[in-house]
Design an enzyme around this catalytic site. Sequence first.
Site, PDB file in Angstrom:
ATOM      1  N   CYS A 201      -4.611  34.695  74.374  1.00  0.00           N
ATOM      2  CA  CYS A 201      -4.289  33.334  73.945  1.00  0.00           C
ATOM      3  C   CYS A 201      -4.947  33.051  72.599  1.00  0.00           C
ATOM      4  CB  CYS A 201      -4.766  32.333  74.997  1.00  0.00           C
ATOM      5  SG  CYS A 201      -4.397  30.614  74.579  1.00  0.00           S
ATOM      6  N   ILE A 202      -4.138  32.743  71.601  1.00  0.00           N
ATOM      7  CA  ILE A 202      -4.682  32.505  70.264  1.00  0.00           C
ATOM      8  C   ILE A 202      -5.340  31.137  70.162  1.00  0.00           C
ATOM      9  CG2 ILE A 202      -3.005  34.031  69.193  1.00  0.00           C
ATOM     10  CD1 ILE A 202      -1.458  31.558  68.296  1.00  0.00           C
TER      11      ILE A 202
END
Length: 298
Positions: A144-145
């Site tokens: 997850c950025i």
Amino acid sequence: QGCGGRVGSMQSGGGGGAALLWRCLARYNVARPAATLLVVCLILITAFVATCFTAKELLTAAPLCGGLLLLCVEVAYITLAYTYYALCRCSPGYSTDVADDPEVALVVPPSRVTFCHLCNTVKPLRAHHCSTCDRCVLAMDHHCIWVPQCIGKNNKKLFVLFLFYIVVAGTVSALAMATCLCLHFQGLYVLEPVRVGSLWILLAGYLGDTCGFLCFFMFNVGLIANNLTTLEFFALPKTLSHPFGKLQSRRFDHGLLHNFCDVFGCPSVRWLLPTPAVLSPQRTHNSFTAREEGRERQ
């Protein structure tokens, strides 16, 4: 095995442009603080807007009910912010944790352990090497950025709760705005036309975002119900094309309740608390083994 970064971009809502921006920021070691600061600012802004556009109207026209509704809004955003803080602080769980923890290592069958030649460590079943983190993550879901780190065995509960509290905060905010509009149309509090238009626009925006995150939340709940990760879900078409692919696609399914317990821990009120899941060695074992092996042990 290094596909975690690509799948994470799709799962986290980041397209090609977001992924390119992430790589540029990561090169200068500012990706993590930049992403964290952005999410914190978004939470603060949405909470500020929801409060400022509804507080005066609610407290003036309906002091008791309006005050309770505003309290729900503030509690929802405080819980959301703390959940995000806990998610950023919680490690997803790495393959080195299994190798270094004798209690966990005892319940992971040696036959289910392989070796990763990219990070030079053991890699249990369902672990994947993340090309962004450059480490093998246990039961890796995606990278997850926006956290920014991998979502894995240890922090999947917090990630799902983060989505849940986004939906809750958006819902109570939209309810507060809808209540202000109802008070206006009932003649209990007269709003200026510009204010009414602003509330309609904000209501549509909050409802749209809430519906989007609700779909994302339900998608993750469906994955947990079937004991699947996002990586495994995207690999389903390839898996089902093989002989016995249908059986292979559900080989980690231990039943609905056990699947949720593998992520959230033993059933209790702690399921809704933004704290890391307390997983027993047996729950850890279930994350790494297929249900056929569990039947053999019984």
